[in-house]
Design a protein around this motif. Structure first.
Motif, short mmCIF file in Angstrom:
data_model
loop_
_atom_site.label_atom_id
_atom_site.label_comp_id
_atom_site.label_asym_id
_atom_site.label_seq_id
_atom_site.Cartn_x
_atom_site.Cartn_y
_atom_site.Cartn_z
N UNK A 330 118.75 42.12 -69.03
CA UNK A 330 119.67 42.02 -67.90
C UNK A 330 119.03 42.62 -66.66
N UNK A 333 116.69 40.00 -65.28
CA UNK A 333 117.43 38.92 -64.63
C UNK A 333 117.90 39.35 -63.25
N UNK A 334 118.37 40.57 -63.19
CA UNK A 334 118.85 41.05 -61.91
C UNK A 334 117.71 41.07 -60.90
N UNK A 337 116.89 37.55 -59.82
CA UNK A 337 117.91 37.04 -58.90
C UNK A 337 117.74 37.66 -57.52
N UNK A 338 117.41 38.93 -57.52
CA UNK A 338 117.19 39.59 -56.24
C UNK A 338 116.06 38.89 -55.49
N UNK A 340 115.11 35.95 -55.76
CA UNK A 340 115.55 34.63 -55.29
C UNK A 340 116.30 34.75 -53.97
N UNK A 341 117.12 35.80 -53.86
CA UNK A 341 117.83 35.92 -52.58
C UNK A 341 116.85 36.18 -51.45
N UNK A 344 115.30 33.21 -49.42
CA UNK A 344 116.05 32.41 -48.45
C UNK A 344 115.77 32.88 -47.03
N UNK A 363 120.84 46.55 -53.09
CA UNK A 363 121.50 45.33 -53.51
C UNK A 363 121.77 45.28 -55.01
N UNK A 364 120.88 45.81 -55.81
CA UNK A 364 121.01 45.59 -57.24
C UNK A 364 121.01 46.86 -58.07
N UNK A 365 120.91 47.99 -57.42
CA UNK A 365 120.88 49.27 -58.14
C UNK A 365 119.72 49.38 -59.09
N UNK B 78 124.06 36.37 -55.05
CA UNK B 78 123.07 35.93 -56.04
C UNK B 78 123.40 34.53 -56.52
N UNK B 83 125.08 37.44 -62.67
CA UNK B 83 124.45 38.59 -62.04
C UNK B 83 125.34 39.12 -60.93
N UNK B 86 127.95 41.11 -62.52
CA UNK B 86 127.42 42.33 -63.10
C UNK B 86 127.16 43.36 -62.01
N UNK B 87 126.62 42.88 -60.89
CA UNK B 87 126.30 43.82 -59.83
C UNK B 87 127.56 44.45 -59.26
N UNK B 90 128.62 46.98 -61.72
CA UNK B 90 127.65 48.07 -61.68
C UNK B 90 127.91 48.98 -60.48
N UNK B 94 128.44 52.82 -61.04
CA UNK B 94 127.43 53.73 -60.50
C UNK B 94 128.04 54.71 -59.52
#
Ligand code: SF4
Ligand SMILES: [Zn+2]
Ligand SMILES: [Zn+2]
Lengths: 794, 378
Positions: A330, A333-334, A337-338, A340-341, A344, A363-365, B78, B83, B86-87, B90, B94
């Protein structure tokens, strides 16, 4: 012949030796004795490799330490050449000594070149060969087989286990071909034979990457001891190799594939959970304990290894939040995905690793720590899951490597996000360049680990640049001149056309019809007077295309056609090799040909135009790099801030080393001859940056010629060269027999003696030496700023 | 209930069509998709306007009956909706479980905490044990309000100081770039001026002087360039010094931020936190480093020692007239005799290696040092 350098008996496999070879060997020996690194520039075509090998082998055999030699070269053909030279040398030694020495030498190259497996070897791409081979040889596959499962193994690999592990191949020198043949005869895998025999070899010859690319070096070259002698041959581009080995490009496509890989992994984990949960659990508990999986049985089947990690990290346990396999997936994947952003983007962004990391975290910790362990964690997971078709995970691995690098290095790297592939593109195709700016990072472990590293090539001027860029100190820096019995090459700088208008490839005037015509005339005139082959180098493909099409319009190509066949190098490798072949044929059958190529292309780097294949080389314009590139700009700034190398100096150095490479292509030996034309007014001032052996041969009167004067000079020169020239004429001047060598040594001894006496007589006499050099070096270079203006615009 | 994973899996691919009104991006090129963190169902902007403008309504997706509000709709960050979700989760977790590494006893405990946090997040994401996990979280949040706040503040502070450092660095880089360009231009101007000067003098002078003038020009150029070089060096050194001091400043502010992480204690949820230590009150300053100066480890000093050599002195008033006391002599002699016994070389060496503090010498050594000086003076 046999002679002594100090107390060291050297067997040289030829009856004659060039004076510069002798000097080269003496300096090499000094370096090895002193224990340190050196930079040596040896003119091309003067037998650098053979002198190097014969000295080092003599050194190995004579002294009790038997220091191992690691000889790195760039291409497979160079490796093969070196191995062949070594083989001849060893044969000669055996003849002279009357017995065979206990000596092993092997070359190593990729599986693709060494595989014997009937179906695997037919794969076209190297990575697929690697992956398929792994799936046939990995430790767990074998275990499965033993458990009676139906899996395929490679026979060639299995047979190795039947042999004594330290004696897979008999002593002696094996060329790559020889090794393949031996492997075929004995049904054993040449690749693994070479890999496993490396610890037992006196000489190993392989490609740069095995030492410089941290991903490979860790696996292949880890076991070498400190006193190994490391040689980088043809090392003029070594800084770029270093940088490339740590740079990564990520595209949208590769991210998509990475996601697919992560999903596959997830599926596999779930499968394993239901079938064989124990394995995952044992991996987990190992990670909890912080036990490094002690390089299990076969380090060869490792899938990825880590890019350069500091040692303290290697001893640390994997962070808790990626310990469990599913958490790690996971996490991956995060991260993907990050990325991917980030793809752009609408305009180019450059970012330092710390600011990238903060953004990731916002953004994703995702924190820095687990990112650093990413590559390693993935390796462990892949090993636990016993994956077979590893090639599917290549993009995922790339992302993991990127994660590790970006979180490990704050300095010396930069992220550059570009929405478009090229300037002109309208369809976005974003690329994330993670570029290394500091060549020293990749090569640092090499300098630290080995006591003697020798960097040598035909073109390394200015010598100080390399220690500066690569961050090491030398005990010896030397550039050798070429001793010639006759002036066998004619370097000239052409600054004006026949109409006295200046010629240059600088941005303002490069597309000026007058300039283009003048360039065309140079090529035309030389094609008229030069026999056989001519090679013409352009600064870039783009410029070459535009200039050729303009020549077409001016009818210049048609006139050239009367004298020579015209062939052009293209970025496509296959097309180029076809062109090259045709060129060779035309040179051989007397039609004569012109090859137009690019100063930074394949031809300029690896292909020799000896004898009639190249009687003239024409360098059209100074081959500067494309300064608009973001990556280059970043690197220049880095060099300025960290190594005090000014932009101009570096650009000019880089352009001249490529020019020198091009010039060196036509002169491949002392009996060869050729004309070297540098056609740009800016060369006039830059000629001091050429290697010593070229700039020394350039007469002052030939540094500012117009086309017609140059042609007249060349005509004269070629006529002179056409006179019969016997090998005997060179004796004592540019080649020495043993007697000449002895004489030279006596003279040297006398001179040393005299110098010593003189030094004693007048205590200090070292003043007033450095004055002359300073004046020449300070000549300010004001032509380059045409090209540099754009740099400042950022 | 969150939608099952399978139903969301292929959502990323059908970017082009709104699942509610079925209009496609082909017809409406600037169609925007929005999601609501209630159920993460995607729909186009116009659908959101149409359905939710008049107040909360049910999600139009067939199997979903959540009530949604317009103001919670937002753009998707995303591509993968899993995801995204999940974020979001999270972020919430957190914010509550924001313990820091320095609050834990050991690295192991910290790692265990990290794993536990992942576990909690995974539970919430996959919908296992949601009720219990949520309850635990709430309980923890209430009990540890103070530490949560403090850590949040710390984090914010770190972020802002990092930001400040970044901008400062960028500014410095810009200045350096500027300086280099300036330098470059100056050089160029000087060179041109020098050349012109030589030319004009050549034009004015007699033909015989040409060579001298040219030589002089060269010399001037050389001199200038060497002067320039030393000037450059000076500037560079200054810059380097500047950079260092900046770095130091930044480092200091960093440590002070970390120091403040104080209050902690084992809570029900998290294991392995450091006990709160109340700092011991500072003891008064002790110049001997814990050693008692008059302590005698190996002997007790007596008032009288029989000795035929000393007898006459004891009797002799002349000797004692100046205040000479034999007991002084005893104590000194005995101290000297035992001085070396207090030194344990191995102990001392190992201690020094361990602590690397050479301030507190061992007792014996100190005694010896203290004793030799009066002995010498007597
Ligand atoms: S073990 Fe050797 S022969 Fe077999 S597949 Fe691998 S490289 Fe090819
Ligand atoms: Zn809609
Ligand atoms: Zn819904």
């Amino acid at each position: 012949m046999k002679f002594f350098i100090d107390d060291l008996p050297v067997l040289f496999p030829y009856p004659r030796i060039y004076p510069e070879q002798y000097a080269y060997m003496c300096d090499l020996k000094k370096t090895l004795d002193a224990g340190g690194h050196c930079v040596l520039e040896m003119p091309s075509g003067t037998g650098k490799t053979v002198s190097l090998l014969s000295l080092i082998v003599a050194y190995q055999m004579h002294y009790p330490e038997h220091r191992k030699l690691i000889y790195c070269s760039r291409t497979m053909s160079e490796i093969e050449k070196a191995l062949a030279e070594l083989k001849a040398l060893m044969k000669f030694r055996t003849q002279q000594l009357g017995y065979t020495e206990d000596f092993r030498a092997l070359g190593l190259t990729s599986r693709k070149n060494l595989c014997l497996h009937p179906s695997v070897k037919r794969e076209k791409s190297g990575t697929i060969v690697d992956a398929r081979c792994r799936s046939l040889t990995a430790g767990f596959v074998k275990e499965k087989k033993e458990r009676g499962e139906d899996v395929e193994l490679c026979v060639y690999h299995e047979n190795l286990d039947l042999l004594e592990p330290h004696n897979l191949v008999p002593p002696g020198v094996f060329t790559l071909d020889g090794l393949l043949k031996y492997g075929e005869d004995h049904k054993q895998c040449p690749y693994f034979s070479a890999r496993r025999m490396m610890p037992f070899c006196n000489v190993i010859i392989y490609s740069y990457h095995y030492l410089l690319d941290p991903k490979i070096a860790e696996r292949v070259s880890r076991e070498f001891s400190k006193d190994c002698i490391v040689v980088f041959d043809e090392a003029h581009n070594i800084d770029n190799v270093c940088i490339e080995s740590l740079s990564i490009d990520i595209t949208e496509n590769s991210l998509r594939k990475a996601t697919r890989g992560a999903n596959n992994l997830e599926r596999k984990i779930n499968e394993m959970k239901s079938s064989d949960a124990e394995k995952l659990q044992s991996e987990y508990s190992k990670l909890v304990e912080g036990l490094r999986e002690a390089e299990q049985a076969r380090e060869e089947d490792q899938f990825i290894s880590n890019p350069v990690l500091p040692d303290d990290l290697l001893k640390e346990a994997v962070p808790g939040n990626i310990r469990r396999a599913e958490h790690f997936i996971s996490f991956l994947k995060r991260f993907i995905e990050y990325l991917k952003t980030r793809m752009k983007v609408t305009h180019t962004i450059s970012e330092t690793p710390p600011s990238f990391l903060t953004h990731v975290k916002d953004l994703t910790y995702i924190e820095r720590k687990p990112l650093r362990f990413c590559a390693e964690r993935l390796t462990s997971l892949v090993r636990t899951l016993e994956l077979i078709n590893i090639e599917d995970y290549q993009p995922l691995q790339e992302v993991a490597t990127f994660a590790t690098l970006v979180s490990t290095y704050d300095k010396g790297f930069l992220l550059i996000l570009e929405p478009f592939e090229s300037e002109a593109a309208t369809v976005p195709n974003p690329v994330l360049h993670f570029t290394c700016l500091d060549a020293a990072i990749a090569i640092k472990p090499v300098f630290e680990r080995f006591s003697s590293v020798i960097i040598t090539s035909g073109t390394l001027s200015p010598l100080e640049m390399y220690p500066k860029m690569l961050g090491f100190t030398t005990v010896m820096q030397e550039s050798y001149s070429m001793t010639l019995a006759r002036r066998s090459f004619l370097p000239m700088v052409v600054t004006r056309g026949s109409d006295q208008a200046q010629i240059s490839s600088s941005f303002q005037i490069r597309n000026d019809p007058g300039v283009v015509r003048n360039y065309g005339n140079i090529v035309l005139e030389f094609s008229r007077i030069t026999p056989d082959g001519i090679v013409v180098f352009f600064p870039s493909y783009l410029y070459m295309e535009s200039i050729i099409s303009m020549w077409q319009g001016m009818g210049i190509l048609d006139s050239i056609w009367n004298y020579k066949l015209i062939l052009v190098e293209t970025p496509d490798a296959q097309e180029s090799s076809l062109a090259l072949e045709t060129y060779r044929t035309a040179c051989c059958n007397g039609r004569g040909a012109i090859l137009m190529c690019v100063a930074r292309g394949k031809v300029s780097e690896g292909i020799d135009f000896d004898h009639h294949y190249g009687r003239a080389v024409i360098c059209i314009g100074v081959p500067f790099q494309y300064t608009e590139s973001r990556i280059l700009k970043a690197r220049l700034e880095f060099l300025r801030e960290n190594y005090r190398i000014r932009e101009n100096d570096f650009l000019s150095f880089d352009a001249m080393r490529h020019a020198a490479q091009c010039l060196g292509r036509v002169l491949r030996g002392k009996d060869d001859y050729g004309v070297m034309v540098l056609a740009d007014k800016r060369f006039q001032k830059k000629r001091t940056q050429l290697p010593k052996w070229i700039s020394q041969a350039m007469l002052e009167s030939e540094t500012n010629l117009s086309t017609d004067m140059a042609v007249a000079t060349a005509k004269n020169f070629l006529r002179g060269m056409a006179q019969p020239f016997k090998a005997k004429d060179q004796d004592g001047i540019s080649t020495w027999s043993l007697a000449d060598l002895e004489r030279h040594r006596e003279k040297q001894m006398l001179e040393e003696e005299r110098a010593r006496r003189q030094a004693l007589a007048n205590g200090h006499g070292a003043n007033g030496v450095a004055n002359g050099a300073a004046a020449a070096a300070d000549e300010f270079d004001d032509d380059i700023d045409d090209d540099l203006m754009m740099l400042d615009a950022q | 209930m969150p939608p099952s994973r399978e139903s969301m899996q292929n959502r990323g691919d059908e970017d082009e069509v709104c699942p509610v009104c079925k209009s496609s991006r082909y017809l409406n090129p600037d169609m925007q998709f929005l999601i609501n963190p209630e159920c993460y169902h995607k729909m186009c902007e116009s659908c959101v306007d149409r359905i939710f403008s008049s107040g909360p309504a049910n999600c139009p997706v067939a199997t979903c009956h959540k009530t949604l509000r317009k103001n919670r709709f937002r753009k998707q960050t995303f591509e993968d909706i899993n995801v995204e979700r999940e974020v979001d989760i999270r972020r919430r977790v957190m914010q509550i479980l924001n313990r820091r590494e320095e609050e834990f006893d050991s690295k192991r405990a910290w790692d265990d905490f990290l794993e536990q946090r992942e576990e909690i997040i995974a539970n919430l994401v996959h919908g296992t044990d949601v009720a219990k996990t949520e309850a635990d979280l709430q309980k923890y949040a209430q009990e540890n309000m103070r530490s949560i706040r403090a850590n949040q503040a710390l984090e914010a502070q770190e972020a802002s100081s990092f930001q400040a450092r970044q901008t400062q660095e960028q500014e410095l880089a810009r200045l350096r770039r500027e300086a280099v360009r300036q330098e470059y231009e100056n050089e160029r101007r000087e060179l041109l001026a020098g050349r012109e000067d030589v030319l004009s003098r050549l034009a004015a002078g007699r033909p015989g002087d040409a060579a001298t003038i040219a030589r002089e020009g060269q010399k001037v150029l050389l001199k200038k360039s060497s002067a320039r070089r030393s000037e450059e060096d000076r500037i560079r050194q200054k810059q380097a010094a500047l950079r260092n001091s900046d770095a130091r400043k930044a480092g200091q502010s960093g440590t002070t931020a970390a120091d403040k992480a104080g209050d902690a204690g084992d809570t029900g949820l998290i294991k392995g936190l450091k006990r709160i230590k109340t700092p011991e009150p500072e003891k008064p300053y002790d110049p001997f480093g814990g050693m008692v100066p008059d302590k005698r480890d190996y002997y007790t000093l007596q008032d009288f020692y029989p000795s035929s050599y000393l007898d006459p002195i004891r009797q002799d008033t002349r000797m004692q007239a100046g205040g000479y006391d034999l007991r002084e002599y005893y104590s000194r002699t005995l101290l000297e005799a035992f001085a070396g016994l207090g030194c344990f070389i191995d102990e001392e060496v190992s201690e020094r290696e361990a602590a690397n503090t050479d301030t507190a010498a061992t007792e014996g050594a100190a005694i010896a040092a203290a004793s030799t000086s009066p002995a010498g003076s007597a």
